[in-house]
Scaffold this active site. Structure first.
Site, short mmCIF file in Angstrom:
data_model
loop_
_atom_site.label_atom_id
_atom_site.label_comp_id
_atom_site.label_asym_id
_atom_site.label_seq_id
_atom_site.Cartn_x
_atom_site.Cartn_y
_atom_site.Cartn_z
N ASP A 11 -22.87 7.14 3.59
CA ASP A 11 -21.79 6.77 2.50
C ASP A 11 -22.18 7.37 1.33
O ASP A 11 -23.35 7.73 1.01
CB ASP A 11 -21.67 5.30 2.91
N SER A 12 -21.50 6.96 0.17
CA SER A 12 -21.61 6.98 -1.14
C SER A 12 -22.75 5.99 -1.68
O SER A 12 -23.25 6.36 -2.68
CB SER A 12 -20.22 7.20 -2.06
N TYR A 43 -17.52 7.86 -5.12
CA TYR A 43 -16.62 8.80 -4.53
C TYR A 43 -15.09 8.49 -5.00
O TYR A 43 -14.48 9.51 -5.09
CB TYR A 43 -16.87 8.88 -2.89
N GLY A 44 -14.67 7.22 -4.76
CA GLY A 44 -13.35 7.02 -5.13
C GLY A 44 -12.50 7.61 -6.20
O GLY A 44 -11.24 7.72 -6.27
N CYS A 75 -17.54 6.12 5.36
CA CYS A 75 -16.93 6.14 4.29
C CYS A 75 -15.45 6.46 4.47
O CYS A 75 -15.60 7.54 4.94
CB CYS A 75 -17.79 6.95 3.21
N ASN A 76 -14.70 5.77 4.07
CA ASN A 76 -13.35 5.98 4.10
C ASN A 76 -12.80 7.50 3.34
O ASN A 76 -11.96 8.26 3.58
CB ASN A 76 -12.23 5.00 3.90
N THR A 77 -13.31 7.28 2.16
CA THR A 77 -12.97 8.42 0.93
C THR A 77 -13.30 9.84 1.82
O THR A 77 -12.58 10.83 1.97
CB THR A 77 -13.77 8.06 -0.06
N CYS A 189 -11.88 0.62 2.45
CA CYS A 189 -13.24 1.31 1.93
C CYS A 189 -14.10 0.64 2.41
O CYS A 189 -14.23 -0.88 2.62
CB CYS A 189 -12.93 0.86 0.28
N THR A 190 -15.57 1.03 2.98
CA THR A 190 -16.52 0.39 3.70
C THR A 190 -17.24 -0.55 2.93
O THR A 190 -17.79 -1.58 3.29
CB THR A 190 -17.29 1.35 4.26
N HIS A 191 -16.97 -0.39 1.37
CA HIS A 191 -17.71 -1.44 0.44
C HIS A 191 -16.90 -2.69 0.59
O HIS A 191 -17.49 -3.77 0.38
CB HIS A 191 -17.53 -1.10 -0.90
N1 DGL Z 1 -17.50 3.30 0.61
C1 DGL Z 1 -16.78 4.47 0.39
C2 DGL Z 1 -15.32 4.18 1.00
O1 DGL Z 1 -15.38 3.81 1.97
C3 DGL Z 1 -16.48 4.90 -1.22
C4 DGL Z 1 -16.87 3.98 -2.23
C5 DGL Z 1 -16.99 4.91 -3.75
O2 DGL Z 1 -17.95 5.60 -3.55
O3 DGL Z 1 -16.04 4.90 -4.48
O4 DGL Z 1 -14.33 4.75 0.68
#
Ligand code: DGL
Length: 261
Positions: A11-12, A43-44, A75-77, A189-191
């Site tokens: 992930d990021s 990443y977003g 990470c979805n992104t 988003c996994t966060h």
């Molecule tokens: N956790 C990431 C996701 O699932 C991205 C978070 C980020 O770095 O903006 O999209």
């Protein structure tokens, strides 16, 4: 398969830990390497071209170093932009994380679903495609939030989330036309599952949250079925930039080893 070969999560930042947790619950003996692209975070707010160039290259280096049995892009992104390119580049199985629109559509009674992700994720054609395939009779509203990513990182580093800030982010969904009818929110988003209790506390009564973590954990179990696990494994946390902040974070998260890529 070598017993000690780990599962590599990527992930990021710390978001992928929301995928690690349900995986650990099902596979307690699996050795885990968790890689966070701290040098590329977040990443977003990046462009598709940046993510598409960065993620396959980093995963190539990580696979070479750790020889995982399976790669999980937690990470979805990164997944909605680069999953196909990563699969094409690596000769190891790759599991991606994509917005849980299908389970959300199965849960929704109002047929209005909110998708909460990063700005980069919610604009992806991949999301249009999931909505068309699995939620064609639903209104699918989207909101991209960079603030929630930062709030989740801060929470895991020890700063409790501010409820007013969370409510403002949810308003990005509820204030849209038909937004008041949302009864399921996809944490895309996994966060964000790391903030689920706090988000639920400020969301209207009856709104439920769903994310891809549990489904991915079941998929990992399926893909590793019959494989042997070591009697004892030390999990490793890898950062692409390792400063004091990352070292403190790693210690707080209970990882035995911390390394720089
Ligand atoms: N956790 C990431 C996701 O699932 C991205 C978070 C980020 O770095 O903006 O999209």
């Amino acid at each position: 398969m070598i017993e000690t070969a780990p599962i590599l999560f990527f992930d990021s930042g710390v978001g992928g830990l929301s995928v690690v947790a349900p995986t650990r619950a099902l596979l307690p003996d699996a050795p885990i390497v968790y890689a966070a692209d701290s040098a590329g975070f977040p990443y977003g707010t990046r462009s598709e071209a940046e993510i598409a160039a960065r993620v396959p290259a980093l995963l190539g280096r990580l696979v070479e170093r750790y020889r995982p049995r399976l790669v999980v892009i937690a990470c979805n992104t990164a997944s909605t932009i680069a999953l196909a390119a990563v699969r094409a580049a690596l000769d190891v199985g790759v599991v991606g994380t994509v917005p849980a629109i299908k389970p959300a559509a199965a849960m929704s009674r109002s047929r209005v679903i909110g998708v909460l992700g990063t700005a980069a994720t919610v604009r992806q054609p991949y999301v249009d495609d999931l909505a068309a395939r699995f939620a064609s009779d639903c209104t699918v509203l989207r909101h991209g939030s960079a603030a929630l990513v930062e709030i989740a990182e801060a929470k895991l580093a020890g700063t409790p989330p501010d409820p007013a800030a969370l409510a403002r982010e949810l308003d990005g969904l509820f204030a849209q036309p038909r937004g008041a009818a949302i009864d399921v929110i996809v944490n895309a988003c996994t966060h964000f599952p790391l903030l689920e209790a706090e988000l639920a506390a400020v969301a209207p009564d009856g709104v439920r949250f769903v994310d891809g973590g549990p489904g991915i954990a079941r998929r990992i179990v399926h893909l590793t079925e019959g494989q042997a696990w070591p009697a004892q494994a030390d999990d490793v946390l890898v950062f692409t930039r390792l400063s004091d902040a990352e070292r403190r974070l790693a210690a707080g998260l209970g990882f035995a080893g911390v390394e720089a890529l």
